[in-house]
Structure formats: structure tokens, C-alpha cells
Design a protein around this motif. Structure first.
Motif, PDB file in Angstrom:
ATOM      1  N   GLU A  24       4.018   2.727  -6.711  1.00 53.64           N
ATOM      2  CA  GLU A  24       3.428   1.787  -5.764  1.00 53.64           C
ATOM      3  C   GLU A  24       1.954   1.609  -6.095  1.00 53.64           C
ATOM      4  O   GLU A  24       1.269   2.555  -6.475  1.00 53.64           O
ATOM      5  CB  GLU A  24       3.578   2.293  -4.323  1.00 53.64           C
ATOM      6  CG  GLU A  24       3.084   1.317  -3.289  1.00 53.64           C
ATOM      7  CD  GLU A  24       3.573   1.640  -1.890  1.00 53.64           C
ATOM      8  OE1 GLU A  24       3.813   0.701  -1.130  1.00 53.64           O
ATOM      9  OE2 GLU A  24       3.723   2.830  -1.556  1.00 53.64           O
ATOM     10  N   ASN A  74       5.717  -2.605  -6.214  1.00 50.60           N
ATOM     11  CA  ASN A  74       6.592  -1.436  -6.232  1.00 50.60           C
ATOM     12  C   ASN A  74       7.575  -1.581  -7.380  1.00 50.60           C
ATOM     13  O   ASN A  74       8.148  -2.650  -7.571  1.00 50.60           O
ATOM     14  CB  ASN A  74       7.377  -1.309  -4.925  1.00 50.60           C
ATOM     15  CG  ASN A  74       6.477  -1.255  -3.727  1.00 50.60           C
ATOM     16  OD1 ASN A  74       6.318  -2.235  -3.029  1.00 50.60           O
ATOM     17  ND2 ASN A  74       5.862  -0.127  -3.487  1.00 50.60           N
ATOM     18  N   HIS A  80      11.614  -0.305  -1.641  1.00 53.44           N
ATOM     19  CA  HIS A  80      10.711  -1.094  -0.805  1.00 53.44           C
ATOM     20  C   HIS A  80      11.337  -2.426  -0.383  1.00 53.44           C
ATOM     21  O   HIS A  80      11.107  -2.893   0.730  1.00 53.44           O
ATOM     22  CB  HIS A  80       9.376  -1.299  -1.514  1.00 53.44           C
ATOM     23  CG  HIS A  80       8.531  -0.079  -1.451  1.00 53.44           C
ATOM     24  ND1 HIS A  80       8.692   0.973  -2.319  1.00 53.44           N
ATOM     25  CD2 HIS A  80       7.549   0.279  -0.594  1.00 53.44           C
ATOM     26  CE1 HIS A  80       7.837   1.925  -2.005  1.00 53.44           C
ATOM     27  NE2 HIS A  80       7.127   1.527  -0.962  1.00 53.44           N
TER      28      HIS A  80
END
Length: 124
Positions: A24, A74, A80
Motif C-alpha cells: 500500500e 494497493n 482493498h
């Protein structure tokens, strides 16, 4: 991958959370964002890139006078994508303001995160 544009009202953000196996990173476009990454504080502004080490506990909050705008990346993104689509709805392509405030389903957020493979920690 998942690539999300995020408008964050002052005082709002993401609670402490962690997830392994999904990279991330954040790129701040506007405003100021306070990040906590594994207990270390960092203030980021326009043009700042904030990578999150795999599995690190991290949180963020918009600070200052105006909402922040960020890009969130991500990879590989499945976790996500499942989380974001599970807790909200996409805004229209031409939308540039803040969405009308709605009460979030707070109990659903940690459950949706857990189902996606993330852990949301209590605020200290």
C-alpha cells in the motif's frame, strides 16, 4: 491492483490497521495528512509519497484547514478492492466535492475488513 482517489475531510481518515501480502502507498495531491506508520508520525503534503511496509500498522488523518485529496495504490489489490466496494459506493466520474454525509455502518467496517483479510485495531 487497486487505485483509489480519496477525498478526506479534516479530522477523518483510516484507523490503525494492518494487512500482510498487499503493498500500500499514498500520494498526497492536496491538503495535509498525518500518518502513523509502526508508531512513527509523519506529516505529508502535496507531492509527498508515503509507502507502507508490508504488514506495518498504519493510520492516517487529514489535518489543517481543508480536506485532503490522495491517491491510494494497493497491489495486488484484491484485498482493498473487496474492502472498499464492501463499505461504500463509487462516486460519479465528474464529482469533485465531498459526498453528502451519511452515517457509516460502523460495526460493518471491521467485519468487512476482516472478511477481506485486514485487521482494524482499536484507537488508543
Amino acid at each position: 491492483m487497486a487505485f483509489v482517489e480519496c477525498v478526506v475531510p479534516v479530522g477523518a481518515g483510516a484507523p490503525p490497521n494492518h494487512h500482510a501480502g498487499e503493498t500500500e502507498a499514498f500520494f498526497v495531491l492536496k491538503g495535509q495528512v498525518g500518518f502513523t506508520i509502526d508508531g512513527q508520525e509523519r506529516l505529508a503534503g502535496p507531492g509527498d509519497f508515503v509507502p507502507i511496509p508490508d504488514g506495518a500498522v498504519h493510520a492516517f488523518k487529514a489535518v489543517g484547514e481543508a480536506p485532503a485529496r490522495m491517491l491510494i495504490l494497493n497491489a495486488p489489490g484484491r484485498m482493498h478492492q473487496q474492502f472498499f466496494t464492501g463499505i461504500g459506493q463509487a462516486l460519479p466520474e465528474d464529482f469533485s466535492g465531498l459526498p453528502t454525509p451519511n452515517e457509516p455502518d460502523i460495526p460493518a467496517v471491521p467485519a468487512t475488513a476482516a472478511a477481506a483479510g485486514m485487521t482494524i485495531l482499536p484507537l488508543n
